[in-house]
Enzyme design. Structure first.
Site, PDB file in Angstrom:
ATOM      1  N   ARG A 102      29.378  45.298  40.441  1.00 56.24           N
ATOM      2  CA  ARG A 102      29.181  46.655  40.985  1.00 56.24           C
ATOM      3  C   ARG A 102      28.832  47.566  39.820  1.00 56.24           C
ATOM      4  NH1 ARG A 102      32.764  50.199  45.211  1.00 56.24           N
ATOM      5  NH2 ARG A 102      31.659  48.767  46.589  1.00 56.24           N
ATOM      6  N   HIS A 129      23.459  48.384  48.877  1.00 54.53           N
ATOM      7  CA  HIS A 129      24.800  47.820  49.094  1.00 54.53           C
ATOM      8  C   HIS A 129      24.661  46.678  50.114  1.00 54.53           C
ATOM      9  CE1 HIS A 129      28.993  47.422  49.024  1.00 54.53           C
ATOM     10  NE2 HIS A 129      29.397  48.544  49.562  1.00 54.53           N
ATOM     11  N   GLN A 132      27.595  45.117  52.221  1.00 52.61           N
ATOM     12  CA  GLN A 132      28.057  46.012  53.288  1.00 52.61           C
ATOM     13  C   GLN A 132      27.141  45.913  54.507  1.00 52.61           C
ATOM     14  OE1 GLN A 132      30.866  48.412  53.123  1.00 52.61           O
ATOM     15  NE2 GLN A 132      30.456  48.191  55.287  1.00 52.61           N
ATOM     16  N   ASP A 232      28.075  57.979  55.939  1.00 51.68           N
ATOM     17  CA  ASP A 232      28.641  57.574  54.652  1.00 51.68           C
ATOM     18  C   ASP A 232      29.048  58.870  53.950  1.00 51.68           C
ATOM     19  OD1 ASP A 232      29.269  56.269  52.268  1.00 51.68           O
ATOM     20  OD2 ASP A 232      27.188  55.827  51.716  1.00 51.68           O
ATOM     21  N   CYS A 272      31.067  52.870  56.260  1.00 51.97           N
ATOM     22  CA  CYS A 272      31.393  51.817  55.289  1.00 51.97           C
ATOM     23  C   CYS A 272      32.752  52.051  54.648  1.00 51.97           C
ATOM     24  CB  CYS A 272      30.291  51.730  54.229  1.00 51.97           C
ATOM     25  SG  CYS A 272      29.900  53.279  53.430  1.00 51.97           S
ATOM     26  N   ARG A 300      34.171  42.452  55.897  1.00 49.60           N
ATOM     27  CA  ARG A 300      33.680  42.294  54.517  1.00 49.60           C
ATOM     28  C   ARG A 300      34.140  40.946  53.964  1.00 49.60           C
ATOM     29  NH1 ARG A 300      32.413  46.783  51.469  1.00 49.60           N
ATOM     30  NH2 ARG A 300      31.639  45.221  50.026  1.00 49.60           N
TER      31      ARG A 300
HETATM   32  N1  NVA Z   1      27.321  55.613  49.148  1.00 48.86           N
HETATM   33  C1  NVA Z   1      28.676  55.313  48.724  1.00 48.86           C
HETATM   34  C2  NVA Z   1      29.109  54.008  49.285  1.00 48.86           C
HETATM   35  C3  NVA Z   1      30.546  53.670  48.996  1.00 48.86           C
HETATM   36  C4  NVA Z   1      30.945  52.332  49.553  1.00 48.86           C
HETATM   37  C5  NVA Z   1      28.745  55.307  47.214  1.00 48.86           C
HETATM   38  O1  NVA Z   1      27.844  54.750  46.576  1.00 48.86           O
HETATM   39  O2  NVA Z   1      29.697  55.878  46.662  1.00 48.86           O
HETATM   40  N1   CP Z   2      32.676  50.129  51.491  1.00 52.30           N
HETATM   41  C1   CP Z   2      32.976  49.812  50.223  1.00 52.30           C
HETATM   42  O1   CP Z   2      32.189  49.202  49.477  1.00 52.30           O
HETATM   43  O2   CP Z   2      34.239  50.203  49.865  1.00 52.30           O
HETATM   44  P1   CP Z   2      34.836  50.183  48.406  1.00 52.30           P
HETATM   45  O3   CP Z   2      34.080  51.194  47.583  1.00 52.30           O
HETATM   46  O4   CP Z   2      36.285  50.546  48.570  1.00 52.30           O
HETATM   47  O5   CP Z   2      34.672  48.827  47.813  1.00 52.30           O
END
Ligand code: NVA
Ligand code: CP
Length: 313
Positions: A102, A129, A132, A232, A272, A300
Site C-alpha cells: 500500500r 484500489h 476493494q 467514499d 469501502c 475483503r
Molecule cells: N479513497 C480512500 C480509500 C480508503 C480505503 C483513500 O485513499 O484514503
Molecule cells: N477499505 C479499506 O481499504 O480500508 P482500510 O484503509 O482500513 O484498509
C-alpha cells in the site's frame, strides 16, 4: 510471474475463477481440509499508509492459506532513511514469496513489480484500489445471483452503479476500470473539478476496453435508476491539506435518505470504509437495511485469499 496492480491484470474469465474460489473459501473457512496454497511461504505486507481492513484481512488471509505474513511498516525500514525502492525490492525478493504493498504513487508498485522477483499485489495506491473493487463486485454478485456462483458475472452485467463525492479518487478510477471490464454502467457525480482525468481514460484505451462510465455534477440524476449507490471519504489519505475546501465543495453529494429515494427501491448502499458519518454519508443510511457495508468488509478476506491463491498457482 503474475502481479495484481490493477483491475485489468486478470481477464473476465480469471475473475470468474477468482470469485468462484472466494465463494468456496468463504464456505469452507476454518475447515481442516481448506486449501493451503501458500504453505511454507512468507508474504510481506508493506504499508506506507494507514489501514484497518486491508492490513488485518491480508494478515489473516496469508495465515489461513498456510503462509506467514510479515508486517512491514514503511517508516521502520531503511527505505525511510534513503535506501532506494529498487534495492528494497531486490532484497525483499530474496526473503519473501510475494509482497502486498500500500503506497502513495502507483509508480512505486510498478517499480517493485519490475525490479523485484516476486508477485506484487496492490493494497491501494493514490490511483487504484483493485482488491476493494473485486470485493465490491463479488459482494454484489453474491446478492444479485441469488447465491449461485455460476451466475456471478452474468448477474452484474447491465447493472447501474452511482458513485458520489470524490470522483477523482482511487475508488472512482477503480470503478471505471472494473465497470468496463464487467459490463457495469458507472455514473459518477461530483464537483466539476473532480471529473476523472486523462490517466484513467488512457488506461481504458490501452486495455482495449470500451468506457461504461459517465460523469455529472447532478447527484439526483446520477442516482436515478441505480441498483447500487456508493461513496467514499471526501478526503483520501494524502489529501488532508485540501480538507476544508473538499468538505465545502462535496456537501451536495452526501448520500442521505432523500438521495437514496431517487435510486431503485431495492437499491443497495456500499462504502469501502472507513466512513465519516455526517460527511459523505448520513448515519441513517449506514444503518439502513440497504447498507451492506459489513458484508463488504468481511468479503475483503475471502476475495483477497482467492487473489493470492490465483497468483500462487
Ligand atoms: N479513497 C480512500 C480509500 C480508503 C480505503 C483513500 O485513499 O484514503
Ligand atoms: N477499505 C479499506 O481499504 O480500508 P482500510 O484503509 O482500513 O484498509
Amino acid at each position: 510471474m503474475r502481479h495484481f496492480l490493477k483491475e485489468t491484470d486478470f481477464t473476465r474469465e480469471e475473475i470468474a475463477g477468482v470469485f468462484a474460489t472466494a465463494a468456496a473459501m468463504k464456505r469452507d473457512r476454518g475447515r481442516c481440509s481448506s486449501a493451503q496454497p501458500l504453505a511454507r511461504q512468507s508474504w510481506g505486507l508493506l504499508f506506507f499508509k494507514k489501514s484497518t481492513r486491508t492490513r488485518v484481512s491480508f494478515q489473516v488471509g496469508v495465515h489461513e492459506l498456510g503462509g506467514q505474513p510479515v508486517m512491514l511498516n514503511a517508516d521502520e525500514l531503511q527505505l525511510s532513511r534513503g535506501e532506494s525502492a529498487a534495492d528494497t525490492a531486490r532484497v525483499l525478493s530474496r526473503y519473501l514469496h510475494g509482497l502486498v504493498l500500500r503506497c502513495y504513487s502507483h509508480s512505486l508498485l510498478e517499480e517493485f513489480a519490475q525490479v523485484g522477483s516476486v508477485p506484487v499485489v496492490n493494497a491501494l495506491s493514490d490511483y487504484l484500489h483493485p482488491c476493494q473493487i473485486y470485493t465490491d463486485f463479488f459482494t454484489l454478485a453474491e446478492r444479485w445471483s441469488g447465491g449461485n456462483p455460476d451466475r456471478y458475472l452474468e448477474s452484474l452485467k447491465g447493472r447501474k452503479i452511482a458513485f458520489l463525492g470524490d470522483t477523482a479518487c482511487n475508488m472512482a478510477n477503480s470503478f471505471i476500470l472494473g465497470g468496463a471490464l464487467l459490463g457495469v454502467e458507472v455514473v459518477l457525480a461530483g464537483p466539476e473539478d473532480y471529473e476523472p482525468g486523462g490517466e484513467i481514460r488512457t488506461q481504458l484505451k490501452s486495455d482495449g476496453l470500451a468506457p461504461t462510465w459517465s460523469f455529472t455534477t447532478d447527484p439526483v440524476a446520477a442516482v436515478r435508476g441505480a441498483d447500487m449507490v456508493y461513496t467514499d471519504v471526501w478526503v483520501s489519505m494524502g489529501m488532508e491539506a485540501e480538507k476544508a475546501e473538499r468538505l465545502r465543495q462535496m456537501q451536495p453529494y452526501q448520500v442521505n435518505t432523500g438521495l437514496m429515494r431517487a435510486a431503485k427501491p431495492e437499491a443497495l448502499f456500499m462504502h469501502c470504509l472507513p466512513a465519516h458519518a455526517g460527511e459523505e454519508v448520513a448515519q441513517e443510511v449506514l444503518d439502513s437495511p440497504a447498507s451492506i457495508i459489513f458484508d463488504q468488509a468481511e468479503n475483503r478476506l475471502h476475495t483477497q485469499k482467492a487473489i493470492l491463491a490465483h497468483l500462487a498457482s
